[in-house]
Every structure is written in structure tokens, then in C-alpha cells.
Design a protein around this motif. Structure first.
Motif, PDB file in Angstrom:
ATOM      1  N   GLN A 314      65.771 -34.344  35.904  1.00  0.00           N
ATOM      2  CA  GLN A 314      66.785 -33.323  35.676  1.00  0.00           C
ATOM      3  C   GLN A 314      66.942 -32.429  36.895  1.00  0.00           C
ATOM      4  O   GLN A 314      68.055 -32.040  37.278  1.00  0.00           O
ATOM      5  CB  GLN A 314      66.410 -32.474  34.465  1.00  0.00           C
ATOM      6  N   ALA A 315      65.790 -32.070  37.518  1.00  0.00           N
ATOM      7  CA  ALA A 315      65.863 -31.226  38.713  1.00  0.00           C
ATOM      8  C   ALA A 315      66.670 -31.940  39.783  1.00  0.00           C
ATOM      9  O   ALA A 315      67.518 -31.343  40.459  1.00  0.00           O
ATOM     10  CB  ALA A 315      64.463 -30.924  39.207  1.00  0.00           C
ATOM     11  N   ASN A 316      66.424 -33.240  39.897  1.00  0.00           N
ATOM     12  CA  ASN A 316      67.158 -34.021  40.884  1.00  0.00           C
ATOM     13  C   ASN A 316      68.647 -34.043  40.558  1.00  0.00           C
ATOM     14  O   ASN A 316      69.488 -33.885  41.433  1.00  0.00           O
ATOM     15  CB  ASN A 316      66.585 -35.434  40.937  1.00  0.00           C
ATOM     16  N   ALA A 317      68.945 -34.186  39.286  1.00  0.00           N
ATOM     17  CA  ALA A 317      70.340 -34.270  38.886  1.00  0.00           C
ATOM     18  C   ALA A 317      71.063 -32.945  39.109  1.00  0.00           C
ATOM     19  O   ALA A 317      72.254 -32.906  39.418  1.00  0.00           O
ATOM     20  CB  ALA A 317      70.442 -34.683  37.425  1.00  0.00           C
ATOM     21  N   GLY A 328      69.501 -41.351  40.627  1.00  0.00           N
ATOM     22  CA  GLY A 328      68.646 -40.989  39.489  1.00  0.00           C
ATOM     23  C   GLY A 328      69.260 -41.386  38.164  1.00  0.00           C
ATOM     24  O   GLY A 328      68.557 -41.709  37.202  1.00  0.00           O
ATOM     25  N   ALA A 329      70.588 -41.354  38.135  1.00  0.00           N
ATOM     26  CA  ALA A 329      71.257 -41.663  36.879  1.00  0.00           C
ATOM     27  C   ALA A 329      71.019 -43.112  36.461  1.00  0.00           C
ATOM     28  O   ALA A 329      71.169 -43.475  35.301  1.00  0.00           O
ATOM     29  CB  ALA A 329      72.747 -41.397  37.012  1.00  0.00           C
ATOM     30  N   TRP A 430      67.468 -24.165  39.581  1.00  0.00           N
ATOM     31  CA  TRP A 430      68.237 -25.407  39.605  1.00  0.00           C
ATOM     32  C   TRP A 430      69.705 -25.099  39.910  1.00  0.00           C
ATOM     33  O   TRP A 430      70.341 -25.683  40.780  1.00  0.00           O
ATOM     34  CB  TRP A 430      68.173 -26.119  38.244  1.00  0.00           C
ATOM     35  N   ALA A 431      70.239 -24.125  39.164  1.00  0.00           N
ATOM     36  CA  ALA A 431      71.651 -23.768  39.341  1.00  0.00           C
ATOM     37  C   ALA A 431      71.905 -23.214  40.746  1.00  0.00           C
ATOM     38  O   ALA A 431      72.863 -23.598  41.440  1.00  0.00           O
ATOM     39  CB  ALA A 431      72.053 -22.740  38.284  1.00  0.00           C
ATOM     40  N   VAL A 432      70.983 -22.324  41.188  1.00  0.00           N
ATOM     41  CA  VAL A 432      71.164 -21.698  42.503  1.00  0.00           C
ATOM     42  C   VAL A 432      71.147 -22.754  43.596  1.00  0.00           C
ATOM     43  O   VAL A 432      72.082 -22.870  44.415  1.00  0.00           O
ATOM     44  CB  VAL A 432      70.055 -20.655  42.750  1.00  0.00           C
ATOM     45  N   LEU A 433      70.069 -23.586  43.542  1.00  0.00           N
ATOM     46  CA  LEU A 433      69.969 -24.604  44.587  1.00  0.00           C
ATOM     47  C   LEU A 433      71.090 -25.625  44.461  1.00  0.00           C
ATOM     48  O   LEU A 433      71.622 -26.125  45.454  1.00  0.00           O
ATOM     49  CB  LEU A 433      68.607 -25.305  44.528  1.00  0.00           C
ATOM     50  N   GLY A 434      71.457 -25.926  43.222  1.00  0.00           N
ATOM     51  CA  GLY A 434      72.546 -26.879  42.996  1.00  0.00           C
ATOM     52  C   GLY A 434      73.830 -26.356  43.630  1.00  0.00           C
ATOM     53  O   GLY A 434      74.546 -27.089  44.333  1.00  0.00           O
ATOM     54  N   PHE A 435      74.078 -25.069  43.400  1.00  0.00           N
ATOM     55  CA  PHE A 435      75.266 -24.465  43.994  1.00  0.00           C
ATOM     56  C   PHE A 435      75.179 -24.503  45.513  1.00  0.00           C
ATOM     57  O   PHE A 435      76.117 -24.869  46.204  1.00  0.00           O
ATOM     58  CB  PHE A 435      75.392 -23.032  43.477  1.00  0.00           C
ATOM     59  N   LEU A 492      62.875 -29.085  49.864  1.00  0.00           N
ATOM     60  CA  LEU A 492      62.305 -27.900  49.224  1.00  0.00           C
ATOM     61  C   LEU A 492      62.426 -27.994  47.706  1.00  0.00           C
ATOM     62  O   LEU A 492      61.477 -27.703  46.965  1.00  0.00           O
ATOM     63  CB  LEU A 492      63.019 -26.632  49.715  1.00  0.00           C
ATOM     64  N   ALA A 493      63.624 -28.417  47.270  1.00  0.00           N
ATOM     65  CA  ALA A 493      63.851 -28.512  45.826  1.00  0.00           C
ATOM     66  C   ALA A 493      62.884 -29.512  45.193  1.00  0.00           C
ATOM     67  O   ALA A 493      62.367 -29.312  44.102  1.00  0.00           O
ATOM     68  CB  ALA A 493      65.286 -28.949  45.550  1.00  0.00           C
TER      69      ALA A 493
END
Lengths: 547, 571
Positions: A314-317, A328-329, A430-435, A492-493
């Protein structure tokens, strides 16, 4: 009540309470007590109740002893008339006979004792001290006629006071000591020992020796230290002493209770052989072993691995490098494969996992035979450790209690896992890094597009002025910077996801531990504790009944 | 008994003696104590009486004076002999050791251990208070005298019914050695239960009995005597002579001569009349010989009971460990070992089963490479091998422990078992080094599987697939096939465990061929189960060692019955 007046010593706890405790102890102990002892104890409780219902002021004194020891002669001497048949023919007395002193009706009591032959003693002045006495002349305890012994035993069970009549010839007979005196552990207040027919010993010094020897034998039997009353029905020696000793007992009017209390205590002692002195407690170590075994059997390691992988996925996604997120999917959702994931509530606010918690089972692989055997072993070990100091019957009960049926247990374990939430709120990062990743990707794409635009324009020979940051053209900087920073953030993520996954794993493990602990409590520890509690309660009741 | 060959009879009795002497009743069953006592009594009577009497029929007649405590046995013996040879008194029981009074000429018959070999001989004439050995039940004091006729000896035995247990068993032993019971009772005693039990036994065996009714108050004489006579008649002892002795004041501790004169002259005439003596002796001997069969059979039944209890006890660990072996065998076959960790490692090795089936092999490899790139891990067969080892070890260990616990529990519920468990507290747990030994076992087995693969590979060692997996990888594949051979998988499990096993089998078949894989898997599994069986046998040996201590010979009851039948035929 005399018992209340004497507020010290063995008679302190009243009979009814003792009998009640003994009865409860038998009920609580159930099948884990020796059945023979329980039967006997129930008989004692029954007799105590019956006798108590008839208590009145009567005291039943039974003359018991070997054939030819002169019980009937003593009886007649005490009654003051030839009531019992005396004969040299042995055994003489076949049926018990009773003599009654005083006016209080004794019919019901004698019916209960089962003695039809009754003789009312005419109370004259010197008999008044025996008022209330029911004197019973018993058949022999050692005769060759079996029914004599049966009759004697039956009445001995019900009499209040025993007068053991021995004679110089037979005072050391095994029958008297082994069969009758040895079981009398707590009866020393309700028995008298008489050495009759001392006129047969020519030498007076010998009388004292025999008397002391009899006293020693009775003491060795464990029936208490009794001063032996030396009598001779023929010469009348010692009869007054015997009469006054009987009068003392009768006058106290507590012999019935004392005898029944002694019976209850003896029965409690005997039943008490079936319980240990102390009730053991469950040990931590065995508990830990069981917990581990259940954890293995319920597939917790598999679930935890899935949880960890799920978190990473999920973190990867959400926060992975956008250019490789799609990979990953392709992997299956690890929790879904175990039919554990998907906690998102539907339109009605019910998550599929909730439905499964009620209805379904997970598709966790069923425990390996080794895991199953380990559960069996660990739960049995709990029972064995707890029961080490207990009698065999209790050990068996513990092992029985600690052996849950395999289906129930594995069902409960499965439910425990299914019912535990495995996912939590998605972390903010997750959201921050995703953004951030999307932003960086957009920057890189923008740079790329710009470069492409510049190249295309250049191909059409349209001069474009590319701005520079220092020596680097900005579009190139955007492309390379976006890609490099994106990769850096992705690394980092990933590190953060590893840490987060491990933390999630710990969280879930704690929750699962709790759930499994509950299962182990419900299915093993509670049944075992119930048995241990029963043991403790039985032990306490018996101890208090026999105190 | 007279018409048969005496030597054959003696040999048959000797055989019975050896047979009864050698049987064991080690288990604490219900009634075992009684059986032990009757076995001991049987052996004692054979040693004390039957064998010596058969060897020398003309030895002096041994009359044992027995009876209740306080009946006046010792006083009677002293009065018959005319001197104080045995202690009398008012403290019961007075006599604790036995005294044998005999004529001086007969001394040789008694000084050696011909009769009563279990009792030490103590010399010394008249009683001297608390002299050495006077109270030792293991000895008999020999008193030679001239007041008894030659050819007859009197043995003063302790009582049969006092609180002193040693007395009761010694007196029974002595009465069993008697040619003639001189049974002493009193007016107060004659209806007691205990002596009548003995008298009934005597009557059943046909022992010669004479009754002495002692301490009779003169006024009760006729009534008591008549009653006693009718009781004896009822018991089948109507021919036993009754000698009454009145309750009289003792003269220096002895009954005045006139009161015992009748008994004394009866004994005199018995001693002097060789024929009468022989009749008494033969009657008792023949009765005793006749009783041997039934008693030996009783003991044989008890031994048979012990033997069957023993075999039930021996069966318990066998069943428990057989169940454990079956459990392991099933666990090895049904693929359940391939779950959990093994499965995870397997998927790691070959890629996710579902993925592999749905996507082309190339992409799978690409994905693996990408995965390896990110994880920095090289996929190897080692973790899978370890996982298999752990799983199988856990299976074998836990079944072994459960078997120990089950066997112990069964013992606790079997007759004779609880005492064994109590005496050996460690039994319920497997031996402490079990885990270690299981690990060694698995390692050995894995070595054998490797060897098997290597042998089978032979010429195929150069093939690409062989090289791709290496010998270790192939061995692991083989183990996977071993653990799923029966293929009895159910439902969804096939998708997971079955899938991997099928895949492993395909891979192996690609290297070795169909037939070879099958035979290798069979061999490997057989080897594993043989190792486990060996291990469980060692574990079970702990129970067998305990059983050896209480071993009951299976044929002992038959031997005893045969010996008893031999005596019955020869008498």
C-alpha cells in the motif's frame, strides 16, 4: 446447648454446619473424590440428620465387645435385673436389647436404632443420675455368626457413646483393635474402655499390668488415651465407677452431637485423602507455551507476514515512485488472499471483514499437524503441571478440562484472527510523499516536454531561448532534478515503509495476542481453573468440616 | 497316595515347589496381596511340611498347639511337659516365638533344617525370662525333654488372632506344618470367628485335629461341651477328640496333673502306637496334598491376572507410539507440512504460483530480477530447506511428546499402572534430548535425500535444468514431493500446497523422468519413516525398562497349573 457452652476445642463448630459443609464438599468434589469414601460420608451426613431430628435429651450408650467378655452381665448389673440372657453358650446375644432410664419417650429413637427389645428401668434414688440413658446390649463383634456382627455394626453406627468391654483373655484380639478401634480417630470423648472379668486374674498386680497394656493398645490404635475402667460383673468391682462415668456422659447431654461430629470429622478425613493439601496455580511458563502453540496453530505468523507485505504494497501504491507503482499492482493483495483484508466500509457502513467475522472463516491455511500436536501438548502440559501434586482423579479431570475438542478450538482461533482488525488508518506521510512524488513527476514530465518542445522547435529551426540556471538549462534541470529527487524520495519512502510495516506488524501482533489470549482463556485456562477452584473449594469445605 | 510311586510324587511336589517359588506377582492389582500371601503360604507349607514329610514318613509326629490369644496354649504345654518350657502370662499376646518340645532321642530330626527350614534353631532348655531369641518370630527354640514320649513333638505356636500381625502369620505357617493340630480354645472363645475360619480350612483339607477346650468353668462344662461338639459336627470335624480342661487355680503356673491326664495319655498312646501315628500322619499329608492343586490354581489364576494386566500395560506405550508414528506418517503425506513457512519459502524460490501460471515465464523472471534488484536478495533454496526441516522436526517432536504423555495417562488408568507411574515420575515427558535427536534425524535424512538425488542424477548432471537448480535445490524439490505424495488434499488447499507440489513434481520429472521421481520419493519417505520409527522405539524403551522390573512371565501360570496337575496325578 452444651456445645455452645463449651466455646473452645473440637466441638466449637456445630454439627449441622459441619454436616452441611461435608455434604457441599461431596457435591462440589463430585466424581473426583473416592466413590467408596463419598458413599460412606453420605451415610454419615444422612445419619447425622436423622439423629439430629430425634435429638431430645436421650443418650444412647452401647456396650460392645467380643463374645464372652461379659457385656450382658454388665448390662444386667447396670440395669439391676436379669434383662439380658446370660449363658456360657457362645455367642449368647443375638439381638440387641435396650434399657431406658427416665420418663422422656424413647420409642422413636429406638425405632430408628432398630431395637425392638426394650426395658424401662424403674428409677429409684440411685438411678436418678442416669436419667436420659438408653443402654444397649449389643451382640458380639467377633462371633462366628455373621448376622450378629452385622447387627452390632448397624447399631454401633448409630449409638452415641461406645463402651468397649474387653476381658483378660481377649483384650488383645486383632478383630477388636484393627476393625473397630482403629477407625475411631476422633471419638475419644464418646467412648469408654472397660476391662471386665478381672476376677479371673488371681494376682492383683497382674490386673494393673493388663489394664496398662490395654490402655497402650488402645492408644496405639489411635483411638485416644483412655483410662481403663476395671470391672467385674461377678464381684461388683468397678461397677460404681462405670456407672458414674456413664452418668457424667449422659448428664452432659452432648454425646449425640459429639459422636456425630466425630463421625463427620472422620468421614471428612477419609474423603480428604482424595484432595491435596494445597491447590496449585497455573504456571506462567506453561501458559506462555500454550500461547505460542496457539499462535502457531492459528497461523499468526502467516497473517503477520501478510500484514507487513500489505503495508509495503500500500505504501508503494500511495507513495512509491509513480513510474514503477504499477508493478506492485501485479502482485496479489496478500491479505485478500487470506480473505482477511478489505476493511473499507460499504455504503451501509459495514465492512466486508465485519460480515466475515460473523459468518465466514478466513482461508488461513489450517494448522499443520505439528502445530496441532503442539497445541494438544501445550494444553495437556498446563493440566499436568497444575495437577502434579494432586491425586490421580483430579489430574484426570484437569487433563479432561484442558483438552478442548479440536474443531471448536480451531474455529475459535480462526474467529479470533478474523475478528481482529488488521489495517489501520493510512498514515499522513503516504499522502504527503505521494503528493510530492506526483509533483516531482510532474516537474520531470514538464522538463521533458519542454526539452522535447525545444528540440522540435530547433528541428524546425525556430530559435528558442532556453533559460539557464547557472550552466544547466532549466528544462534539463527540471527533468533530471525531478527524476533524481523522485528516486531519492522513493528510496526514503521505502525505508519509512519498512519501519512503518514493522510497527504495523507489532501493533497487529499485540491485537492478535490479545485475541488469542482470550481463546486460550476460554478454551483451556478457564476450564482448568474451574477444576482447580472446585478442588480448592472441596479442600476448604472438608477442612472446615473436619476442623 | 499310598499305591502310587513315592519317588514320582516327591518329584512332582518338588516341581510344584520350584514353580510356585519362581512365580512373581509384582503388580499391585486388586487381590494381589492376598495372592502373594497364599503363594508364600503354599511355598512355606511345601518347604516346612510336605517335602520333609514325603522324604521321611517315619519322622516323629509334630503336634502344633495353636489357638487364640489367651487360650492358655503355653500353660497347657508346660503342664503336659511338666516343666516351664515356654513363657506364660497375663499380657497378651504372651508367646511371640515358637518352642518345639521333643524327646531327647528325636533331637536329630529337628536340629537340621529338615522341617521349618525358614526358622533359625535356638538351643536352651527351660525358659529364662527374656533370653536371647525368646521373642524372635524368626526362630524356634528346641527343648529336649524326657517327659514326652519318643516319636511325638509338641510345638507351642503364637496366637492366631492377636493384634500382633507377625504372630498371626507365624502361627498359620506353623499350623500348616503340623501333622496334628492340637487346637486350644476356651469357654469364652469357642464361638469366635477367626478360629473357626481355620478349623473350616482344616476340615476341608482333612487335617488331623484334636480340640482342647480349656478354662471351662465347672458349672458350664456340659453345656459348652455339647455345644462345641455339635458345632464341630456341623463343620465336619465330628471325629476330632475333645479334651476339656476346667478353669482351675494353677499350681506354680501349671494345670494340676489330673486335669490334663486324659490328653497326656492320649498323646502317649499315639506316640507308642506306630500304626495310629502313621494313620494321623498320612491323613494330614494326604489332605494337604489334595489341597495343593486348588491352591496352586488359585495362585496361577492370580499370576494369569498379573500377566494379562502386564500385557495391557505393555500394550499402552506400543499403541501410543504407533499412533505417533501414524500421525507423523500422515503429516508427511498429506501435504500439510507444505503450508505456512514452507509455502512462503517455496513461493519465494519459484515465484508466486498464481503469478507463474497467469503470466509468461519471461515476465516472471523479469519481475524476479526487479524484485531482486530492489531487495538485493538472491533467491536460494536454502531457506526452503530450513523451513522443511523445522516443520518436520516440529511434527516428529510433538508427536513424540504427546505419545509419552498419552502412554503415561493410559497407565494411570490401568490396573497396576498408577504405582509404576508414581515410581518413575519422568515418564510422562519425552526424554530431554528428544528435540536434539529429532534435529539430528532430519539432518541425516536430508543427507540421504541429497545422496539419492546425486545417485539418480548420474549422467544427467550436465543438463541445463539440473544445473539451474543444483543438487541442493533438487533435493528440496524431492522433499516437497515426499511431503505431498498421497495427494489427498482437500478444497482450497490444493490451490496452495498442491500447486507447489505439482510444480515441484513437474520440475523434477523434467530432470529425472516420471518413474524415477516416483521411486525416489518413495525411497525418501520410507527412509524418513524408518528413522522416526527407530527414534520412537528408543523413546518407548523407557517404558519397556520400567516394565522389565515388573515382568510377569507369560507361561508362568501354565507351568504352575501343569505342576499342580502333576501332583494331582501322582498322589
Amino acid at each position: 446447648m452444651i456445645g455452645r457452652r463449651r466455646d473452645k476445642g473440637a466441638g466449637m463448630v456445630p454439627l449441622t454446619e459441619r454436616a452441611e459443609r461435608l455434604r457441599s464438599a461431596l457435591d462440589v468434589g463430585g466424581d473426583e473424590l473416592d466413590p467408596a469414601a463419598v458413599d460412606q460420608a453420605r451415610g454419615v451426613v444422612q445419619r447425622a440428620q436423622e439423629r439430629w431430628a430425634l435429638k431430645g435429651g436421650r443418650t444412647v450408650v452401647a456396650l460392645a465387645g467380643s463374645t464372652g467378655s461379659g457385656k450382658s452381665s454388665l448390662f444386667n448389673a447396670l440395669v439391676g435385673g436379669d434383662v439380658s440372657v446370660i449363658s456360657p453358650r457362645r455367642p449368647t446375644t443375638a439381638e440387641a436389647g435396650a434399657a431406658i432410664w427416665g420418663d422422656e419417650p424413647a420409642g422413636e429413637l429406638l425405632d430408628w436404632l432398630g431395637i425392638p427389645a426394650r426395658h424401662q428401668v424403674v428409677t429409684t434414688g440411685d438411678h436418678a443420675d442416669l436419667d436420659g440413658l438408653v443402654l444397649v446390649d449389643l451382640p458380639d463383634v467377633d462371633s462366628r455368626e455373621l448376622q450378629h456382627r452385622v447387627e452390632a455394626d448397624r447399631i454401633l453406627e448409630r449409638a452415641d457413646v461406645f463402651v468397649w468391654v474387653a476381658d483378660p483373655q481377649k483384650y488383645a484380639d486383632a478383630r477388636l483393635h484393627d476393625d473397630y478401634l482403629q477407625p475411631l480417630r476422633h471419638h475419644d470423648t464418646v467412648m469408654l474402655v472397660v476391662l471386665n472379668q478381672v476376677d479371673r486374674i488371681p494376682d492383683r498386680a497382674d490386673v494393673a499390668r493388663v489394664r496398662d497394656d490395654l490402655r497402650r493398645l488402645v492408644r496405639d490404635d489411635g483411638a485416644g488415651d483412655h483410662e481403663v475402667i476395671v470391672t467385674s460383673a461377678r464381684t461388683g468391682e468397678g461397677l460404681d465407677e462405670l456407672r458414674s462415668r456413664i452418668a457424667t456422659v449422659v448428664g452432659a447431654r452432648n454425646a449425640a452431637e459429639a459422636r456425630l461430629v466425630a463421625d463427620v470429622r472422620t468421614a471428612a478425613d477419609r474423603v480428604g485423602e482424595g484432595v491435596a493439601d494445597q491447590t496449585p496455580e497455573l504456571t506462567e511458563a506453561a501458559d506462555g507455551r500454550l500461547h505460542d502453540a496457539l499462535k502457531q496453530a492459528s497461523g499468526v505468523p502467516v497473517v503477520l507476514d501478510a500484514v507487513e507485505r500489505d503495508y509495503l504494497r500500500q505504501a508503494n501504491a500511495r507513495a512509491g515512485w509513480p513510474f514503477t507503482r504499477w508493478l506492485g499492482a501485479l502482485r496479489p493483495d496478500p491479505l485478500k488472499r487470506l480473505r482477511l483484508g478489505d476493511d473499507t466500509p460499504g455504503p451501509a457502513g459495514i465492512a466486508p471483514s465485519d460480515v466475515r467475522a460473523v459468518l465466514g472463516r478466513s482461508s488461513l491455511p489450517s494448522p499443520t499437524p505439528a502445530a496441532r500436536a503442539n497445541v494438544r501438548l501445550a494444553s495437556r502440559r498446563i493440566a499436568e503441571d497444575a495437577g502434579e501434586q494432586l491425586p490421580v482423579r483430579w489430574q484426570e479431570a484437569l487433563i479432561e478440562a484442558a483438552s478442548p475438542t479440536e474443531d471448536n478450538l480451531s474455529d475459535a482461533l480462526d474467529q479470533a484472527v478474523v475478528g481482529t482488525p488488521l489495517r489501520s488508518r493510512a498514515p499522513v506521510w503516504w499522502a504527503v510523499l505521494g503528493f510530492l512524488q506526483l509533483l516531482l513527476a510532474a516537474v520531470a514530465v514538464a522538463g521533458l516536454l519542454w526539452l522535447v518542445l525545444v528540440a522540435v522547435l530547433g528541428w524546425f529551426a525556430i530559435p528558442v531561448d532556453v533559460p539557464f540556471w547557472g550552466p544547466v538549462p532549466i528544462p534539463l534541470a527540471l527533468l533530471v532534478g525531478g527524476l533524481l529527487l523522485g528516486l531519492l524520495v522513493a528510496v526514503l519512502a521505502r525505508v519509512a515503509a519498512r519501519v512503518g510495516a514493522r510497527r504495523r506488524r507489532r501493533q497487529v501482533e499485540e491485537r492478535l495476542d490479545e485475541a488469542i489470549d482470550e481463546v486460550s482463556y476460554q478454551h483451556v485456562r478457564r476450564p482448568v481453573t474451574t477444576v482447580l477452584d472446585r478442588h480448592e473449594k472441596t479442600r476448604q469445605l472438608l477442612e472446615r468440616a473436619g476442623a | 497316595m499310598t499305591d502310587k510311586d513315592p519317588a514320582a510324587l516327591l518329584a512332582a511336589v518338588e516341581r510344584l515347589r520350584d514353580s510356585a517359588g519362581s512365580v512373581q506377582l509384582p503388580l499391585d492389582l486388586e487381590g494381589a496381596e492376598d495372592a502373594r500371601v497364599s503363594r508364600r503360604q503354599l511355598v512355606q507349607q511345601l518347604d516346612d511340611y510336605v517335602l520333609p514329610r514325603l522324604r521321611s514318613l517315619d519322622a516323629p509326629l509334630l503336634a502344633v498347639v495353636g489357638g487364640s490369644t489367651g487360650a492358655g496354649k503355653s500353660t497347657l504345654v508346660n503342664s503336659l511337659v511338666g516343666e516351664e518350657v515356654t513363657r506364660t502370662g497375663v499380657i497378651r499376646p504372651t508367646t511371640r516365638a515358637s518352642v518345639l518340645v521333643h524327646h531327647e532321642q528325636d533331637t536329630r530330626w529337628f536340629t537340621d533344617k529338615r522341617v521349618l527350614p525358614g526358622l533359625a534353631r535356638v538351643g536352651g532348655g527351660a525358659v529364662d525370662g527374656d533370653g536371647a531369641g525368646a521373642d524372635d518370630p524368626g526362630s524356634v527354640r528346641l527343648v529336649p525333654t524326657t517327659s514326652l514320649p519318643a516319636g511325638l513333638a509338641l510345638l507351642d505356636a503364637p496366637d492366631i488372632d492377636s493384634v500382633v500381625r507377625a504372630n498371626r502369620s507365624l502361627s498359620r505357617q506353623l499350623l500348616a506344618a503340623a501333622d496334628l493340630w492340637l487346637f486350644v480354645t476356651t469357654a469364652a472363645r469357642y464361638a469366635d470367628a477367626v478360629p473357626w475360619d481355620l478349623l473350616r480350612e482344616a476340615s476341608e483339607r482333612g487335617t488331623s485335629v484334636a480340640i482342647v477346650l480349656n478354662r471351662v468353668p465347672p458349672e458350664a462344662l456340659s453345656q459348652v461341651r455339647l455345644h462345641l461338639a455339635s458345632m464341630l459336627r456341623d463343620q465336619g470335624l465330628g471325629k476330632a477328640p475333645i479334651f476339656t480342661v476346667l478353669e482351675v487355680d494353677l499350681n506354680r503356673g501349671m494345670i494340676p496333673v489330673k486335669h490334663v491326664e486324659r490328653l497326656r495319655s492320649w498323646l502317649q498312646s499315639l506316640a507308642s502306637d506306630a500304626r495310629a501315628r502313621s494313620v494321623v500322619i498320612r491323613r494330614t499329608l494326604s489332605g494337604t496334598l489334595g489341597s495343593l492343586d486348588g491352591r496352586a490354581l488359585g495362585v496361577a489364576d492370580a499370576v494369569a491376572g498379573q500377566a494379562s494386566a502386564f500385557s495391557a500395560l505393555a500394550e499402552a506405550p506400543r499403541t501410543a507410539y504407533a499412533a505417533a508414528l501414524a500421525g507423523v506418517s500422515q503429516g508427511v503425506q498429506d501435504g500439510s507440512l507444505l503450508r505456512g513457512e514452507v509455502l512462503a519459502r517455496w513461493q519465494e524460490l519459484v515465484g508466486t504460483g498464481e503469478f507463474l501460471r497467469s503470466v509468461e515465464a519471461g515476465i516472471g523472471r523479469l519481475r524476479d530480477r526487479v524484485a531482486a534488484y530492489f531487495t538485493g536478495r538472491q533467491v536460494s533454496s536454502e531457506p526452503l530447506g530450513d523451513a522443511i526441516q523445522t516443520g518436520a522436526a516440529a511434527l516428529i517432536t510433538s508427536h513424540g511428546q504427546v505419545a509419552a504423555s498419552t502412554a503415561t495417562r493410559t497407565w494411570k488408568n490401568l490396573p497396576g499402572g498408577p504405582d509404576l507411574v508414581r515410581a518413575h515420575p519422568g515418564l510422562s515427558k519425552a526424554s530431554p534430548d528428544l528435540t536434539e535427536r529429532v534435529e539430528r534425524l532430519i539432518r541425516d535424512w536430508q543427507g540421504e535425500v541429497l545422496e539419492l538425488v546425486r545417485e539418480e542424477a548420474g549422467s544427467r548432471r550436465a543438463t541445463a535444468r539440473y544445473l539451474a537448480f543444483g543438487v541442493n535445490g533438487l533435493a528440496v524439490l524431492l522433499m516437497i514431493v515426499v511431503f505431498s505424495m498421497s495427494g489427498g488434499l482437500l478444497g482450497g488447499e490444493i490451490a496452495i500446497a498442491g500447486g507447489s507440489a505439482v510444480l515441484a513434481q513437474r520440475l523434477l520429472e523434467a530432470v529425472f523422468g516420471d518413474q524415477a521421481v516416483r521411486s525416489m520419493a518413495k525411497k525418501a519417505r520410507k527412509a524418513l519413516l524408518e528413522h522416526v520409527e527407530q527414534l520412537y522405539d528408543d523413546e518407548r524403551a523407557r517404558f519397556e525398562r520400567v516394565l522389565e522390573e515388573v515382568a510377569v512371565h507369560e507361561h508362568a501360570p501354565e507351568e504352575l497349573r501343569a505342576a499342580a496337575a502333576g501332583v494331582e496325578a501322582a498322589r
